[in-house]
Design a protein around this motif. Structure first.
Motif, PDB file in Angstrom:
ATOM      1  N   LYS A  41       0.837  -1.199   0.000  1.00 27.03           N
ATOM      2  CA  LYS A  41       0.000   0.000   0.000  1.00 27.03           C
ATOM      3  C   LYS A  41       0.874   1.252   0.000  1.00 27.03           C
ATOM      4  N   LYS A  42       0.476   2.203  -0.822  1.00 35.79           N
ATOM      5  CA  LYS A  42       1.166   3.481  -0.980  1.00 35.79           C
ATOM      6  C   LYS A  42       2.595   3.345  -1.495  1.00 35.79           C
ATOM      7  N   GLU A  61      -2.836  -5.345  -0.401  1.00 33.43           N
ATOM      8  CA  GLU A  61      -3.239  -3.947  -0.528  1.00 33.43           C
ATOM      9  C   GLU A  61      -4.340  -3.619   0.484  1.00 33.43           C
ATOM     10  N   SER A  62      -4.433  -2.331   0.842  1.00 31.21           N
ATOM     11  CA  SER A  62      -5.355  -1.901   1.895  1.00 31.21           C
ATOM     12  C   SER A  62      -6.436  -0.935   1.438  1.00 31.21           C
ATOM     13  N   TYR A  63      -6.306  -0.384   0.238  1.00 30.79           N
ATOM     14  CA  TYR A  63      -7.282   0.581  -0.263  1.00 30.79           C
ATOM     15  C   TYR A  63      -7.835   0.083  -1.596  1.00 30.79           C
ATOM     16  N   GLU A  66      -6.744   1.896  -4.951  1.00 27.91           N
ATOM     17  CA  GLU A  66      -5.314   1.671  -5.199  1.00 27.91           C
ATOM     18  C   GLU A  66      -5.079   0.225  -5.639  1.00 27.91           C
ATOM     19  N   GLY A  84      -6.811  -4.459   4.211  1.00 26.82           N
ATOM     20  CA  GLY A  84      -7.231  -3.249   4.923  1.00 26.82           C
ATOM     21  C   GLY A  84      -8.695  -3.273   5.319  1.00 26.82           C
ATOM     22  N   LYS A  90     -17.909  -1.172  -1.004  1.00 16.86           N
ATOM     23  CA  LYS A  90     -16.734  -1.312  -1.871  1.00 16.86           C
ATOM     24  C   LYS A  90     -16.464  -2.772  -2.247  1.00 16.86           C
TER      25      LYS A  90
END
Length: 226
Positions: A41-42, A61-63, A66, A84, A90
């Motif tokens: 993530k990020k 991944e957390s989002y 993304e 996440g 979602k």
């Protein structure tokens, strides 16, 4: 903060795997019983591509947005986990895209996952996130409500509960985190679940010694996030 060179990511990945194997040897486990999730993530896509080139196939991944963007950009045969916090509205965007969701913590979310995966005739693999310390800043089902939630989920046709995940209170000394990992293992054993997602960059070796089957490592591999 400048990006970590691809060669450095390969070196770091090798070092992490060596630590993983050493931890397994200490507790008499086969290294193959523990999977390394690269928490991306990020992190830039180029860093993920470098890790993939060095042999890393599993990313977390957390989002949601993304996750979707990166999956489209990295046209590689990778395994993706969603680790996440997840909002029910979602879930539809993850449908069929992720191999495992680590962060299910309520019945309504499980129901929505069941509904969405039912639309494609598949079963979603999930873990229940447990808030062991009752921290208000973290998501997760309370330990005393875990059995009831697991029982409810067992009735869903398109969800397969495989194990538990935790984000225990941070401690600089990994030994102080050991009791939390041990508690999660005991809870999983009570429910006859085999998958344990626990342990991050600073404490994954202790987590392995306490039974982790999935470790989530980001900083030790990619460096600090922006």
């Amino acid at each position: 903060m400048p990006p970590v060179p691809a060669s450095a990511i390969a070196t770091r990945l090798s070092a992490i795997r060596q630590r993983l194997e050493a931890a397994c040897r200490r507790c008499g486990r086969a290294p193959e019983s523990v999977q390394l999730i690269a928490v991306s993530k990020k992190q830039p896509v180029a860093a993920m591509a470098a890790a993939a080139a060095a042999g890393q196939q599993l990313f977390g991944e957390s989002y949601v947005q993304e996750f979707i963007d990166k999956q489209q950009q990295l046209d590689l045969p990778l395994e993706w986990h969603f680790i996440g916090a997840l909002q029910s509205n979602k879930v539809k965007y993850l449908r069929g895209r992720t191999a495992l969701i680590h962060s299910v913590d309520r019945w309504s979310l499980a129901q929505e996952i069941d509904r969405q995966w039912g639309r494609i005739g598949q079963r979603a693999r999930i873990l229940l996130q447990v808030n062991l310390a009752g921290e208000t800043s973290k998501a997760g089902v309370a330990p005393d409500q875990l059995s009831e939630l697991a029982s409810q989920i067992s009735t869903l046709a398109h969800v397969r509960l495989e194990g538990l995940m935790c984000l225990p209170p941070y401690a600089a000394d990994p030994e102080q985190v050991r009791p939390w990992f041990r508690q999660l293992r005991q809870l999983a054993a009570t429910l006859q679940l085999e998958v344990l997602s626990m342990g991050m960059s600073h404490d994954f070796e202790v987590a392995i010694e306490e039974g982790a089957t999935l470790i989530r490592v980001g900083t030790a591999l990619f460096g600090e996030r922006d």
